[in-house]
Scaffold this motif. Sequence first.
Motif, PDB file in Angstrom:
ATOM      1  N   LYS A 285       0.830  -1.202   0.000  1.00 26.61           N
ATOM      2  CA  LYS A 285       0.000   0.000   0.000  1.00 26.61           C
ATOM      3  C   LYS A 285       0.867   1.256   0.000  1.00 26.61           C
ATOM      4  CE  LYS A 285      -3.704   2.312   2.546  1.00 26.61           C
ATOM      5  NZ  LYS A 285      -4.580   2.269   3.740  1.00 26.61           N
ATOM      6  N   ALA A 286       1.926   1.249   0.826  1.00 28.65           N
ATOM      7  CA  ALA A 286       2.832   2.402   0.875  1.00 28.65           C
ATOM      8  C   ALA A 286       3.536   2.602  -0.453  1.00 28.65           C
ATOM      9  CB  ALA A 286       3.861   2.210   2.000  1.00 28.65           C
ATOM     10  N   ARG A 287       3.918   1.496  -1.103  1.00 28.04           N
ATOM     11  CA  ARG A 287       4.562   1.592  -2.414  1.00 28.04           C
ATOM     12  C   ARG A 287       3.601   2.180  -3.445  1.00 28.04           C
ATOM     13  NH1 ARG A 287       5.666  -3.574  -3.400  1.00 28.04           N
ATOM     14  NH2 ARG A 287       7.762  -3.551  -2.515  1.00 28.04           N
ATOM     15  N   GLY A 288       2.331   1.760  -3.375  1.00 22.92           N
ATOM     16  CA  GLY A 288       1.336   2.281  -4.315  1.00 22.92           C
ATOM     17  C   GLY A 288       1.066   3.760  -4.134  1.00 22.92           C
ATOM     18  N   ASN A 289       1.263   4.275  -2.904  1.00 25.06           N
ATOM     19  CA  ASN A 289       1.027   5.689  -2.632  1.00 25.06           C
ATOM     20  C   ASN A 289       2.221   6.571  -2.977  1.00 25.06           C
ATOM     21  OD1 ASN A 289      -1.551   5.202  -1.672  1.00 25.06           O
ATOM     22  ND2 ASN A 289      -0.873   4.953   0.453  1.00 25.06           N
ATOM     23  N   LEU A 290       3.356   5.944  -3.297  1.00 27.63           N
ATOM     24  CA  LEU A 290       4.533   6.733  -3.651  1.00 27.63           C
ATOM     25  C   LEU A 290       4.290   7.512  -4.938  1.00 27.63           C
ATOM     26  CD1 LEU A 290       7.575   4.362  -2.991  1.00 27.63           C
ATOM     27  CD2 LEU A 290       7.077   6.502  -1.815  1.00 27.63           C
ATOM     28  N   SER A 291       4.662   8.766  -4.946  1.00 27.07           N
ATOM     29  CA  SER A 291       4.564   9.575  -6.164  1.00 27.07           C
ATOM     30  C   SER A 291       5.692   9.194  -7.106  1.00 27.07           C
ATOM     31  CB  SER A 291       4.654  11.062  -5.823  1.00 27.07           C
ATOM     32  OG  SER A 291       3.611  11.449  -4.966  1.00 27.07           O
ATOM     33  N   LYS A 292       5.361   9.184  -8.396  1.00 23.14           N
ATOM     34  CA  LYS A 292       6.408   8.945  -9.380  1.00 23.14           C
ATOM     35  C   LYS A 292       7.388  10.108  -9.378  1.00 23.14           C
ATOM     36  CE  LYS A 292       3.819   5.981 -12.561  1.00 23.14           C
ATOM     37  NZ  LYS A 292       3.356   5.802 -13.950  1.00 23.14           N
ATOM     38  N   PRO A 293       8.671   9.823  -9.537  1.00 25.21           N
ATOM     39  CA  PRO A 293       9.650  10.919  -9.531  1.00 25.21           C
ATOM     40  C   PRO A 293       9.383  11.894 -10.665  1.00 25.21           C
ATOM     41  CG  PRO A 293      10.643   8.886 -10.352  1.00 25.21           C
ATOM     42  CD  PRO A 293       9.293   8.520  -9.813  1.00 25.21           C
ATOM     43  N   GLU A 294       9.624  13.172 -10.409  1.00 31.05           N
ATOM     44  CA  GLU A 294       9.448  14.196 -11.437  1.00 31.05           C
ATOM     45  C   GLU A 294      10.643  14.137 -12.384  1.00 31.05           C
ATOM     46  OE1 GLU A 294       8.921  17.916  -9.533  1.00 31.05           O
ATOM     47  OE2 GLU A 294       6.969  17.388  -8.690  1.00 31.05           O
ATOM     48  N   LEU A 295      10.352  13.767 -13.628  1.00 34.29           N
ATOM     49  CA  LEU A 295      11.422  13.594 -14.605  1.00 34.29           C
ATOM     50  C   LEU A 295      11.588  14.856 -15.448  1.00 34.29           C
ATOM     51  CD1 LEU A 295      10.531  10.025 -15.913  1.00 34.29           C
ATOM     52  CD2 LEU A 295      12.207  10.610 -14.161  1.00 34.29           C
ATOM     53  N   PHE A 296      12.805  15.168 -15.777  1.00 32.40           N
ATOM     54  CA  PHE A 296      13.038  16.167 -16.811  1.00 32.40           C
ATOM     55  C   PHE A 296      14.315  15.789 -17.541  1.00 32.40           C
ATOM     56  CE2 PHE A 296      15.601  17.843 -13.417  1.00 32.40           C
ATOM     57  CZ  PHE A 296      16.659  18.499 -14.031  1.00 32.40           C
ATOM     58  N   TYR A 297      14.343  16.126 -18.813  1.00 31.99           N
ATOM     59  CA  TYR A 297      15.480  15.728 -19.629  1.00 31.99           C
ATOM     60  C   TYR A 297      16.675  16.593 -19.299  1.00 31.99           C
ATOM     61  CZ  TYR A 297      18.259  14.267 -23.588  1.00 31.99           C
ATOM     62  OH  TYR A 297      19.264  13.762 -24.372  1.00 31.99           O
ATOM     63  N   GLN A 298      17.776  15.950 -18.957  1.00 34.07           N
ATOM     64  CA  GLN A 298      19.025  16.658 -18.668  1.00 34.07           C
ATOM     65  C   GLN A 298      19.884  16.657 -19.922  1.00 34.07           C
ATOM     66  OE1 GLN A 298      20.038  18.280 -15.674  1.00 34.07           O
ATOM     67  NE2 GLN A 298      21.490  19.067 -17.163  1.00 34.07           N
TER      68      GLN A 298
END
Length: 499
Positions: A285-298
């Motif tokens: 449940k805790a894993r499912g509530n984790l927000s996906k990391p904010e990605l940006f192209y470097q």
Amino acid sequence: MLSIQLEQLYFPDTSDVLLHGIECNFIPGWTGIIGPNGSGKTLLAKTIAGLYSNYRGYIRGISSNYYLQQIDSIDTDEFYEFLCDSSSPSGIIKSKLDINWSHFEKIDCLSFGEKRRIQIGIALFLNPPLLILDEPTNHLDEYSRIIIQKALIDYTGVGILISHDRELLNFLVYQIYILKEGTGKVYSGNYSNYLILSQNERIRSNKEWEIAKYNHDRLSKEYSRRKIIASQAIQKRSGSKLDKNDNDGRAKLGLAIVSGKDGKAGKIKSQMDKKLEDSLLTLKKARGNLSKPELFYQPEQDDHQKNQSILNLAKQNLNLEYMNINIPPIHLTSSSRLGIRGRNGSGKSTLLNFIYDQCKNKFNQKPGNREEMFDEKEIYYMRQVMNAKEKQELIEKITNLPNFIKSEFNSIVHFFQMDAVNRKILSELSPGQWKKLEISWGILTKPKIWILDEPTNYLDIFTLESIERMFSNWDKSLIVVSHDLTFLEKVCTEVIEIK
């Protein structure tokens, strides 16, 4: 009040689910709907407006509405009625939006900003109980944005606003409804407040994950220890390791069986089984509530000389048959990030074309036409809108990439929250997704100079903020026209205004 509860909202002409678990109450005032391109914002708006019915659930509370879509056509009968009306509310709307009879007289020659102001004026004049606006400030200059904001704040009905305009969302809305990963969630307050709340959610969910993982790891180790003890107890109970002549040992074993002491380890293990199972559920449940990391192209850092001069333009007047543009001095280096702002019709796109031609001459390139823009290695010119022919050409170039380069392209696309592209996906893209594709193609071709005309139009907020972070770390030359002042402020090292 408008109340919606959609168990499932399906893709057009299919039984495939686009959205599920959509629940929201809308009271008088403005609600902002945000989400990635392709998340279903426009389809949800059409559903609320009664223009789409492929769903399971209900929409209750308001039966009539006015839905202003992303089109620039004007109903001349409604416009005429609006202009003829002499009531005080009508006069206030016309005054705030700077609308008069001259606009009716030149209705076939209106700018996009003028058309949008008229569309919103008509909507406010009709004063529906429910008003739905889909990207009302797209393509608009600062002047039109400001007067539209001031006009919309006076609307007293239930307003639903689909927008990536952060200034408008901060100025207007009392709640944000976000569509993401196939469902929706309500946040109270404006967009800035949503950022604070969502950041707090990320911090909380990360903390919950860390605690759940720590507890699960601790229980797993204890479980393994108890499992070994229980296994040893079973071996002892069997007496398999006792000497056949060890009568005293067999007597003690029999006493332990009678007293129940031999089963204690097994009972503890059974209890641990239940604890470990509960711990695993908590961890999932805790894993499912984790927000996906904010990605940006470097972007890759280039080894070229960062302050190498590319173009020097003296202050001058660009005299054309249809306009005269006063150009301030412009000095571009290999790492300049120049922003250009101005009213609709002031000549910003014309100035970009002029800069493009000057840069091509600087690099001794043959004058190219629009069809060749994707082949040029030194300069990447991304205009406001692609036509059907240009889209088809881009499709061909992407699908014909060698596999190893296509993998690189798909990895770039992934940063903009799009799946790997194929012919079927390319034929179903939204305007915002086409923008992402154009930007991804530019990154792949690694030009030295980027020239962008209104790159933020149609982009969702998340992609917009992602490319802001990307361009703020850019080490190549960038010239960008934009009405989005926040974007210019975050990305550009210099901003000029064309008047």
